[in-house]
Design a protein around this motif. Structure first.
Motif, short mmCIF file in Angstrom:
data_model
loop_
_atom_site.label_atom_id
_atom_site.label_comp_id
_atom_site.label_asym_id
_atom_site.label_seq_id
_atom_site.Cartn_x
_atom_site.Cartn_y
_atom_site.Cartn_z
N PHE A 1 -40.30 -13.81 37.04
CA PHE A 1 -40.74 -12.94 35.93
C PHE A 1 -41.47 -13.75 34.87
O PHE A 1 -42.23 -13.19 34.07
CB PHE A 1 -39.55 -12.17 35.31
CG PHE A 1 -38.72 -12.96 34.33
CD1 PHE A 1 -37.67 -13.75 34.76
CD2 PHE A 1 -39.00 -12.92 32.97
CE1 PHE A 1 -36.92 -14.50 33.86
CE2 PHE A 1 -38.24 -13.65 32.06
CZ PHE A 1 -37.20 -14.45 32.51
N LEU A 2 -41.27 -15.07 34.86
CA LEU A 2 -41.99 -15.95 33.92
C LEU A 2 -43.25 -16.53 34.55
O LEU A 2 -44.27 -16.68 33.88
CB LEU A 2 -41.08 -17.10 33.47
CG LEU A 2 -39.93 -16.73 32.54
CD1 LEU A 2 -38.92 -17.86 32.46
CD2 LEU A 2 -40.44 -16.38 31.16
N HIS B 1 -35.61 -15.67 40.56
CA HIS B 1 -35.53 -15.01 39.25
C HIS B 1 -36.65 -15.45 38.29
O HIS B 1 -37.24 -14.63 37.60
CB HIS B 1 -34.16 -15.32 38.65
CG HIS B 1 -33.93 -14.72 37.30
ND1 HIS B 1 -33.92 -13.36 37.09
CD2 HIS B 1 -33.72 -15.29 36.09
CE1 HIS B 1 -33.70 -13.12 35.81
NE2 HIS B 1 -33.58 -14.27 35.17
N ASP B 2 -36.94 -16.75 38.23
CA ASP B 2 -37.97 -17.25 37.31
C ASP B 2 -39.35 -16.64 37.57
O ASP B 2 -40.27 -16.84 36.77
CB ASP B 2 -38.07 -18.78 37.37
CG ASP B 2 -37.21 -19.46 36.30
OD1 ASP B 2 -36.72 -18.77 35.39
OD2 ASP B 2 -37.04 -20.70 36.38
N SER C 1 -35.18 -10.51 32.17
CA SER C 1 -33.88 -11.18 32.21
C SER C 1 -33.06 -10.77 30.98
O SER C 1 -32.90 -9.58 30.73
CB SER C 1 -34.10 -12.69 32.30
OG SER C 1 -32.90 -13.35 32.63
N ARG D 1 -27.43 -26.29 32.35
CA ARG D 1 -28.80 -25.95 32.76
C ARG D 1 -28.98 -26.13 34.26
O ARG D 1 -29.67 -25.33 34.91
CB ARG D 1 -29.80 -26.81 32.00
CG ARG D 1 -31.26 -26.46 32.28
CD ARG D 1 -31.58 -25.00 31.95
NE ARG D 1 -33.01 -24.75 31.81
CZ ARG D 1 -33.54 -23.59 31.48
NH1 ARG D 1 -32.76 -22.54 31.26
NH2 ARG D 1 -34.83 -23.45 31.35
N ALA E 1 -36.14 -14.33 27.04
CA ALA E 1 -34.99 -14.56 27.93
C ALA E 1 -34.04 -15.59 27.31
O ALA E 1 -34.21 -16.00 26.16
CB ALA E 1 -35.50 -15.02 29.29
N LEU E 2 -33.06 -16.01 28.09
CA LEU E 2 -31.94 -16.80 27.58
C LEU E 2 -32.34 -17.97 26.68
O LEU E 2 -31.87 -18.09 25.55
CB LEU E 2 -31.12 -17.32 28.77
CG LEU E 2 -29.78 -17.95 28.42
CD1 LEU E 2 -28.71 -16.89 28.24
CD2 LEU E 2 -29.34 -18.93 29.50
N THR E 3 -33.18 -18.85 27.19
CA THR E 3 -33.55 -20.02 26.37
C THR E 3 -34.97 -19.90 25.84
O THR E 3 -35.54 -20.89 25.39
CB THR E 3 -33.40 -21.35 27.17
OG1 THR E 3 -34.45 -21.42 28.14
CG2 THR E 3 -32.05 -21.45 27.83
N GLY E 4 -35.51 -18.71 25.89
CA GLY E 4 -36.86 -18.51 25.39
C GLY E 4 -36.90 -18.51 23.87
O GLY E 4 -35.88 -18.50 23.18
N TYR F 1 -31.87 -19.60 39.13
CA TYR F 1 -33.20 -19.08 38.76
C TYR F 1 -34.22 -19.25 39.88
O TYR F 1 -35.34 -18.76 39.77
CB TYR F 1 -33.75 -19.81 37.52
CG TYR F 1 -32.92 -19.65 36.27
CD1 TYR F 1 -32.06 -18.58 36.08
CD2 TYR F 1 -33.01 -20.59 35.24
CE1 TYR F 1 -31.30 -18.46 34.93
CE2 TYR F 1 -32.26 -20.47 34.08
CZ TYR F 1 -31.41 -19.40 33.93
OH TYR F 1 -30.66 -19.29 32.78
N1 LIG Z 1 -35.81 -19.75 32.76
C1 LIG Z 1 -35.37 -18.66 31.95
C2 LIG Z 1 -34.46 -17.90 32.80
C3 LIG Z 1 -33.45 -17.04 32.16
O1 LIG Z 1 -33.66 -15.76 32.62
C4 LIG Z 1 -34.80 -19.14 30.64
O2 LIG Z 1 -34.45 -20.31 30.53
O3 LIG Z 1 -34.74 -18.41 29.68
#
Ligand SMILES: N[C@@H](CCO)C(=O)O
Ligand SMILES: CC(=O)SCCNC(=O)CCNC(=O)[C@H](O)C(C)(C)COP(=O)(O)OP(=O)(O)OC[C@H]1O[C@@H](n2cnc3c(N)ncnc32)[C@H](O)[C@@H]1OP(=O)(O)O
Length: 387
Positions: free
Chosen positions: A369-370, A366-367, A161, A230, A66-69, A237
């Motif tokens: 999914f993690l 949303h979070d 995401s 953030r 995902a975005l910051t993964g 999220y």
């Molecule tokens: N918490 C995730 C959410 C982005 O979908 C991230 O930071 O990548």
């Protein structure tokens, strides 16, 4: 994340592919023409892998972050847990005794793949010179990585995401190379509201006095802007209900937000008196600032704003018709208020054949999914990893 030994850009790559996972590797894929014009002259793709690629090259699974993964899905042989820990490994849902699992860092990122903080040909970081890239550009770069690893088609491409956007774009761009595709907490095209939230985040960074048009690498970084970005993102999220239950109107321990100016003097400096939820967002901001580059945040956020699998491909249904041979798993977090379940329903309805949206039960938004790795794993086991 630990740094592994030499990657497949040298002659030892065949050996690297069969080793234990969780170590960062990289490969050069040459120059890349970009969808919006221009090119990147020399692109490095960073990735991690787990398990062994079989002789036919047919047991590979791509997991998209995902975005910051980062590339670090699973601990493997490293010392650090991954962001979907428990999903990938010997005997796990994605059993690395059977499957060869790859996770690549997104183009423009700051976890090893070429991005704005990378050194350009003139010996200085790209900074403001880093071009606009799209989700589709990253998928083309990832396909070159797959070529180098000897993977002709994926058993499955899986993402949540922004990772879901990348997975879907893979299936539409290269349907002949994707046998199964899981799109979790994501949709077919970024919506007006998702673009609006993203604009506020990008502007927060650009308006930081330290941003210097993106050329800040020899000075102070735009940490205030990145932290604000953030905070805005993190609110989207999490669900309203979770924040209400978890924090309510509580004050942060030892602080009094109902006080004159909401400031107290601590060691000669003014300190904010906060509600608990403010302290929580401050913590999330501080953590991201400590691990992410502000320019990469902008580049990747703008790439996600561009996400639209239908672009240049006719109607959405016409674009998705290309995926007729791909088996889909579409899943949504029931409390997601950034990628609403209704958007997953719209995607599923536009896909060829009959695709039922699966729900991930989580109150946090949303979070989920993690955080709900077990639920994601069960859906994957049921549909893609039955043996
Ligand atoms: N918490 C995730 C959410 C982005 O979908 C991230 O930071 O990548
Ligand atoms: C290199 C890399 O690490 S890449 C990592 C890949 N990561 C990703 O892809 C996603 C990034 N991560 C995230 O988005 C989130 O951390 C998630 C979704 C994974 C975690 O979600 P959750 O488990 O629900 O954690 P949650 O949002 O509750 O945050 C817990 C943190 O808030 C802190 N916290 C809770 N209440 C407060 C408060 N009142 N004041 C300050 N901090 C607080 C906790 O102490 C905890 O801190 P820690 O994470 O430093 O241990």
């Amino acid at each position: 994340m630990e740094t592994g030994e030499s990657g497949p850009s040298d002659s030892s790559w065949q050996a690297a592919v069969g080793q234990g996972g969780g170590l960062l590797r990289s490969v050069g894929i040459g120059s890349l023409e970009l969808e919006a014009g221009g090119s990147l002259p020399s692109v490095t793709m960073a990735y991690e892998c787990w398990g062994t690629l079989n002789a036919a090259g047919s047991n590979a699974v791509l997991i998209q972050h995902a975005l910051t993964g980062s590339t670090h899905v699973s601990r493997g042989d490293s010392e650090e847990n991954g962001w979907w820990e428990g999903l990938v490994g010997p005997g796990e849902v994605i059993d690395t005794d059977q499957y060869f699992v790859v996770c690549a860092n997104m183009l423009g990122g700051c976890y090893g793949t070429t991005g704005p903080s990378s050194i350009a040909g003139d010996g200085a970081p790209y900074g403001s010179r880093f071009p606009f890239v799209t989700i589709r550009d990253s998928v083309h770069a990832e396909a070159r990585l797959a070529d180098q690893l000897g993977i002709t088609s994926w058993h499955a491409v899986i993402g949540g995401s922004m990772g879901g956007a990348r997975a879907l774009e893979w299936a539409v761009t290269f349907p002949e190379r994707v046998r199964r595709c899981a799109v979790v907490a994501a949709c077919a095209a970024s919506t007006a509201e998702q673009i609006a939230f993203a604009q506020a985040q990008v502007l927060a960074i650009r308006q930081d006095p330290n941003f210097a048009n993106g050329d800040y690498y020899d000075g102070a970084a735009p940490t205030l802007g990145l932290g604000l970005a953030r905070r805005i993102a993190h609110i989207t999220y999490r669900s309203e209900a979770e924040m209400g239950t978890r924090f309510g109107r509580n004050s942060q321990a030892g602080e009094n937000p109902i006080s004159h100016g909401r400031l107290r003097i601590d060691g000669g400096s003014p300190v904010q008196e906060r509600y608990q939820v403010e302290s929580y967002l401050d913590h999330q901001a501080r953590k991201l600032v400590g691990r992410f580059d502000a320019n990469s945040y902008i580049v990747i956020t703008e790439a996600l704003m561009s996400h639209d699998v239908g672009r240049g491909r006719g109607t959405l249904e016409e674009a998705l018709a290309r995926t007729a041979g791909v088996e889909f798993l579409v899943a949504a977090v029931n409390s997601d208020r950034l990628y609403f379940p209704a958007q997953s329903e719209e995607l599923a309805a536009a896909l060829p054949g009959s695709v039922e949206v699966r729900r991930i039960d989580s109150a946090i938004g949303h979070d989920g999914f993690l955080t709900e790795v077990g639920a994601v794993g069960e859906l994957l086991r049921e549909q893609f990893f039955t043996d």
